[in-house]
Design an enzyme around this catalytic site. Sequence first.
Site, PDB file in Angstrom:
ATOM      1  N   ASP A   8       8.517  27.526 -54.955  1.00 55.36           N
ATOM      2  CA  ASP A   8       7.417  26.692 -55.481  1.00 55.36           C
ATOM      3  C   ASP A   8       6.443  26.193 -54.404  1.00 55.36           C
ATOM      4  O   ASP A   8       6.776  25.286 -53.637  1.00 55.36           O
ATOM      5  CB  ASP A   8       7.959  25.467 -56.235  1.00 55.36           C
ATOM      6  CG  ASP A   8       8.856  25.830 -57.413  1.00 55.36           C
ATOM      7  OD1 ASP A   8       9.687  26.750 -57.284  1.00 55.36           O
ATOM      8  OD2 ASP A   8       8.740  25.165 -58.468  1.00 55.36           O
ATOM      9  N   ASN A  40       3.009  24.717 -58.703  1.00 54.60           N
ATOM     10  CA  ASN A  40       2.588  23.409 -58.196  1.00 54.60           C
ATOM     11  C   ASN A  40       1.464  23.515 -57.165  1.00 54.60           C
ATOM     12  O   ASN A  40       1.243  22.588 -56.378  1.00 54.60           O
ATOM     13  CB  ASN A  40       3.768  22.662 -57.560  1.00 54.60           C
ATOM     14  CG  ASN A  40       4.985  22.597 -58.445  1.00 54.60           C
ATOM     15  OD1 ASN A  40       5.984  23.250 -58.198  1.00 54.60           O
ATOM     16  ND2 ASN A  40       4.897  21.813 -59.510  1.00 54.60           N
ATOM     17  N   HIS A  68       4.949  23.834 -65.275  1.00 59.59           N
ATOM     18  CA  HIS A  68       3.636  23.251 -64.928  1.00 59.59           C
ATOM     19  C   HIS A  68       2.458  24.186 -65.193  1.00 59.59           C
ATOM     20  O   HIS A  68       1.316  23.809 -64.927  1.00 59.59           O
ATOM     21  CB  HIS A  68       3.618  22.815 -63.463  1.00 59.59           C
ATOM     22  CG  HIS A  68       4.343  21.520 -63.227  1.00 59.59           C
ATOM     23  ND1 HIS A  68       3.868  20.318 -63.709  1.00 59.59           N
ATOM     24  CD2 HIS A  68       5.501  21.243 -62.589  1.00 59.59           C
ATOM     25  CE1 HIS A  68       4.700  19.346 -63.365  1.00 59.59           C
ATOM     26  NE2 HIS A  68       5.716  19.885 -62.689  1.00 59.59           N
TER      27      HIS A  68
END
Length: 263
Positions: A8, A40, A68
């Site tokens: 990430d 992210n 997300h």
Amino acid sequence: MHILFIGDIFGRGGRTIVKERLAKLVKSYGVDLVIANGENAAAGFGITPPLAEELFELGIDVITTGNHIWDKREIVDYFEMANGNSHSMARRLLRPANYPEGLAGWGFYEGTKRSLPYAVINLQGRVFMAANDDPFRVADALLDKIKAKVVLVDIHAEATSEKISMGWYLDGRVTAVVGTHTHVPTADERVLPKGTAYITDVGMTGPYDSVIGVNKEQIIGRFLNNMPVRFEPATGDVRLSAVVIDCDETTGRARKIERVMIT
Ligand SMILES: [Fe+2]
Ligand SMILES: [Fe+2]
């Protein structure tokens, strides 16, 4: 074939360390294919089309995401742009495949790199997360139609049990099952008996002087007071967390998985 998978990428810190270190990592490990989770990239919340393209320009071949992915609404239009161009950048940005049928975007990509065929599948867990479709059966359905022998699966999930189960479930059917989402690297990387490389979580590429990427005072305050607070990305102690998977490109079986963390 050597595959680099970057965990990430969080905010500017995460993007910057990828920009500074990727070329050297690719060279030193003889990497053929680069995959990264970018959920992210935009200050911790989602990814914008320009940021996705900035990451692709750095040499990332496929970007996976997770819960997300919908934070930046413009991503829906970006996904639509990929219609009709099956290898465009927009098509190489994935969202978990097991979101409800009919949503924008794709949960898998099949392409070639240096004339080697490969596929990437992005799945999301259901334990302590949204009640999406069953990621196990969605994996079965995708593997039925994927022709490439080299297949990497990003299982974006909270629960270690769900991720480990996915590793065993797909052992011998895919090259690698790598976990993302918790932002905390685990030390359990191994090649399972039937030839699938596995790790429960690759860990975050971003600021470690933080609580999973966010300014730590804000998160501690949230635990102390239960009041909603604005989460801002932290900046200190930026590290790049990744794994390098060595596999036989003719059979798709993994030979080795190695954890990498650089500052
Ligand atoms: Fe994440
Ligand atoms: Fe996530």
